[in-house]
Motif scaffolding. Structure first.
Motif, mmCIF file in Angstrom:
data_model
loop_
_atom_site.group_PDB
_atom_site.id
_atom_site.type_symbol
_atom_site.label_atom_id
_atom_site.label_comp_id
_atom_site.label_asym_id
_atom_site.label_seq_id
_atom_site.Cartn_x
_atom_site.Cartn_y
_atom_site.Cartn_z
ATOM 1 N N TRP A 1 0.928 -1.319 -0.067
ATOM 2 C CA TRP A 1 0.143 -0.124 -0.093
ATOM 3 C C TRP A 1 0.955 1.142 0.146
ATOM 4 O O TRP A 1 0.246 2.276 -0.487
ATOM 5 C CB TRP A 1 -1.132 0.174 1.197
ATOM 6 N N MET B 1 -5.627 9.794 1.132
ATOM 7 C CA MET B 1 -4.573 8.640 0.804
ATOM 8 C C MET B 1 -4.856 7.433 1.727
ATOM 9 O O MET B 1 -4.684 6.423 1.340
ATOM 10 C CB MET B 1 -3.177 9.099 1.087
ATOM 11 N N LEU C 1 -7.467 5.363 0.609
ATOM 12 C CA LEU C 1 -6.969 4.892 -0.699
ATOM 13 C C LEU C 1 -6.095 3.396 -0.204
ATOM 14 O O LEU C 1 -6.395 2.309 -0.749
ATOM 15 C CB LEU C 1 -6.045 5.391 -1.412
ATOM 16 N N THR D 1 1.335 10.869 -9.557
ATOM 17 C CA THR D 1 0.650 11.239 -10.816
ATOM 18 C C THR D 1 -0.696 11.904 -10.629
ATOM 19 O O THR D 1 -1.068 12.543 -11.567
ATOM 20 C CB THR D 1 0.246 9.731 -11.230
ATOM 21 N N HIS D 2 -0.782 12.233 -9.496
ATOM 22 C CA HIS D 2 -2.040 13.170 -9.087
ATOM 23 C C HIS D 2 -1.607 14.269 -8.062
ATOM 24 O O HIS D 2 -2.424 14.964 -7.602
ATOM 25 C CB HIS D 2 -3.013 12.278 -8.184
ATOM 26 N N TYR D 3 -0.444 14.913 -8.179
ATOM 27 C CA TYR D 3 0.231 15.851 -7.162
ATOM 28 C C TYR D 3 -0.546 17.113 -7.558
ATOM 29 O O TYR D 3 -0.651 18.175 -6.775
ATOM 30 C CB TYR D 3 1.721 16.183 -7.401
ATOM 31 N N GLN E 1 1.720 1.858 -3.643
ATOM 32 C CA GLN E 1 0.577 2.527 -4.101
ATOM 33 C C GLN E 1 0.318 3.808 -3.838
ATOM 34 O O GLN E 1 -0.126 4.778 -4.794
ATOM 35 C CB GLN E 1 -0.877 1.725 -3.691
ATOM 36 N N VAL E 2 0.354 4.310 -2.748
ATOM 37 C CA VAL E 2 0.211 5.701 -2.180
ATOM 38 C C VAL E 2 1.241 6.677 -2.825
ATOM 39 O O VAL E 2 0.716 7.787 -3.490
ATOM 40 C CB VAL E 2 0.164 5.755 -0.766
ATOM 41 N N LEU F 1 -4.704 17.166 -2.829
ATOM 42 C CA LEU F 1 -4.552 15.661 -2.213
ATOM 43 C C LEU F 1 -4.643 15.842 -0.524
ATOM 44 O O LEU F 1 -4.019 17.025 -0.107
ATOM 45 C CB LEU F 1 -3.504 14.835 -2.400
ATOM 46 N N SER G 1 2.882 6.109 -5.477
ATOM 47 C CA SER G 1 2.845 6.231 -7.238
ATOM 48 C C SER G 1 1.779 7.223 -7.342
ATOM 49 O O SER G 1 1.484 7.866 -8.401
ATOM 50 C CB SER G 1 2.371 4.906 -7.513
ATOM 51 N N TYR G 2 0.307 6.979 -6.586
ATOM 52 C CA TYR G 2 -0.459 7.885 -6.827
ATOM 53 C C TYR G 2 -0.395 9.424 -6.559
ATOM 54 O O TYR G 2 -0.893 10.065 -7.401
ATOM 55 C CB TYR G 2 -1.701 7.649 -5.780
#
Length: 531
Positions: A166, A187, A190, A176-178, A169-170, A182, A172-173
């Motif tokens: 996880w 998070m 997620l 790409t979503h900065y 995953q966080v 957020l 990486s998220y």
């Protein structure tokens, strides 16, 4: 008689792991392949998707997969019908030695390690070092192997602690979503953990808080934009996830120590993590604060030892400390930020993958960053004039160019090189008009960039011209190559009979795929083909 000193020594129990053999995955699963000495193995996949059967157990593998096998494991390859891509990778056979004479503990893991870019990078470095042991420090291969084992151990430890899945995953998220708004709570949702647990674990694994990491990604992205232009701060702020330029300026100064405007205007302190980007900077009249130099480059350029970065003999920690000491504004490399995550805290990273662009394109992009566009244009103009002279001479001597092959013969195998991987092939194929033999095109070299095969197989790929830019340094490789050169098949090749085989054996010169190396390679090829 027993030596009383040795008899009284206390030997601390410890297991040493020593790499003994290196095979490609296709060699390993070949039914005709038999090992003289069965060894425990580490299987690492570089590219492709598929199924490997280890004894009776099937494992789905893809890029970054690592499998640990004991010496008796039977390995079979099965193509994945859903994703029919061949596997590319290596198998490292190793031996265990214990200091106290106890039974050695082989490396074991119930499940494969998956999708670790850093492990792939280290494995590729290990493979290259194994196959090209010229000019290497005596313990470099063992150092790389130890670093690979350490990374695998850390990954397995994270898996056992149920943290890595996880956290990756966080991170990486965020990467790409900065640009989005957020929050820690978002998070945590997620990752399906509590916000408090996310904060503790995130800091433990990354060395930063969630907010610090998010700010770092946004500021590094801003710095990359400022390398090329000076946009309005409000627009830049919104593009990276902040509401206004004033807040961006404050966060920027906290991280960088300068305002965005001052960073845009200043002369950038650049670090280059490979020889090609170092050479591009030198061609533009810039000496990097730290750069990687080949032996050939050191011969033609005076290098201050304090500005030389030795990535082959130093540990990752040492490399980090050396880069941190020069306070760079920018780091150039082939690897992406995700692959070089530990350097992100030091400076923004620009990745210029050589497989996707030629050296001219890389030179122009670097020139845009360091504001030396005129120097880049002049260099390319002079190079193109040199190539024009070369072509004029060849036109007078050759009716047509014909086919050509570039070989680099390593320790255990031979590599046939296409223009995307240099070795002078970019000059032969792109600049002066030779073509690849159909047999190589059918082999898929245009897509892969190179083909690795047995040394003895060179004779099976005829061409009008054959160039060998590097030869093995080990006795076994030399013996295999000499047997090839004495064989009837080799001596019966058209290129051999017409004296069009060129044993250059200058791997250090032909390794570079950059302005300086390409210019020197043109002169060398011109000398050979027009003399």
């Amino acid at each position: 008689m027993i030596n009383p000193i040795l008899d009284n020594m206390i030997l601390h129990p410890h297991t040493f792991y020593i790499p003994i053999s290196l095979k490609s995955l296709d060699e390993l699963v070949d039914n005709n392949f038999e090992e003289i000495e069965p060894l425990p193995k580490i299987l690492i996949v570089f590219e492709g998707n598929g199924l490997l059967r280890l004894d009776e157990n099937q494992q789905v593998v893809s890029r970054g997969s690592v499998l640990l096998c004991d010496s008796s494991t039977v390995i079979e390859y099965q193509l994945n019908s859903c994703k029919p891509f061949p596997l590319q990778g290596i198998s490292i056979g190793y031996r265990c030695i214990t200091t106290d004479g106890s039974k050695p503990q082989f490396l074991q893991s119930g499940k494969p390690i998956l999708n670790k870019a850093k492990i792939v990078r280290l494995a590729l470095e290990f493979k290259n070092a194994w196959n090209n042991q010229i000019s290497r420090a005596p313990f470099y291969i063992q150092l790389l192997f130890n670093e690979l084992l350490t990374e695998m151990h850390d990954e397995l430890t994270e898996k056992n602690n149920s943290v890595s899945p996880w956290i990756d995953q966080v991170v990486s998220y965020i990467d790409t979503h900065y640009k989005e708004d957020l929050t820690r709570e978002e998070m945590a949702s997620l990752a399906q953990v509590s916000p408090e647990h996310l904060s503790r674990t995130f800091r433990q694994c990354t060395g930063q808080t969630f907010s610090e990491y998010l700010s770092l990604i946004r500021i590094r992205t801003s710095q990359k934009r400022l390398l090329y232009e000076m946009p309005k701060l409000d627009k830049l702020a919104q593009d990276v996830g902040y509401k206004d330029g004033t807040y961006l300026s404050r966060k920027f100064k906290q991280v960088v120590g300068l305002s965005p405007t001052s960073y845009h205007k200043k002369r950038k302190r650049v670090v280059a993590l490979n020889i090609n980007h170092t050479a591009s900077l030198l061609a533009l009249g810039i000496t990097p604060e730290l750069g990687v130099y080949s032996t050939w480059m050191e011969h033609v350029n005076q290098v201050n030892p304090e500005q030389k970065l030795n990535i082959w003999e130093n540990s990752e920690t040492s490399i980090y400390e050396n880069i941190a000491a020069v306070h760079p504004d920018l780091i150039l490399d082939y690897k992406t930020e995700r692959e070089n995550k530990n350097l992100l805290s030091l400076a923004p990273m620009i990745a210029l993958p050589f497989i996707e662009m030629g050296w001219r394109e890389q030179l122009r992009l670097i020139a845009d960053i360091v504001e030396r566009q005129q120097q880049a244009d002049e260099w390319i103009k002079d190079y193109d004039k040199l190539v024009w002279i070369f072509n004029q001479k060849l036109d007078r001597q050759l009716v047509e160019r014909g086919t050509a092959i570039v070989w680099e013969i390593g320790t255990n195998s031979a590599f046939c090189i296409n223009s995307s991987h240099g070795r002078g092939s970019q000059i032969l194929y792109e600049d002066i008009g030779f073509s690849l033999p159909v047999s190589l095109l059918n082999h898929g070299i245009a897509n892969r960039g190179y083909i690795e095969m047995e040394i003895e197989a060179i004779k099976d790929y005829p061409a009008d011209y054959i160039f060998i830019t590097g030869m093995p340094s080990n006795p076994e490789g030399m013996e295999r190559m000499n047997r090839l050169f004495q064989s009837y098949s080799w001596r019966n090749m058209k290129a051999f009979r017409e004296d069009k085989v060129y044993l250059i054996d200058k791997p250090d010169l032909f390794y570079g795929y950059d302005p300086l190396s390409s210019q020197a390679q043109v002169h060398e090829l011109m000398r050979l083909l027009t003399s």
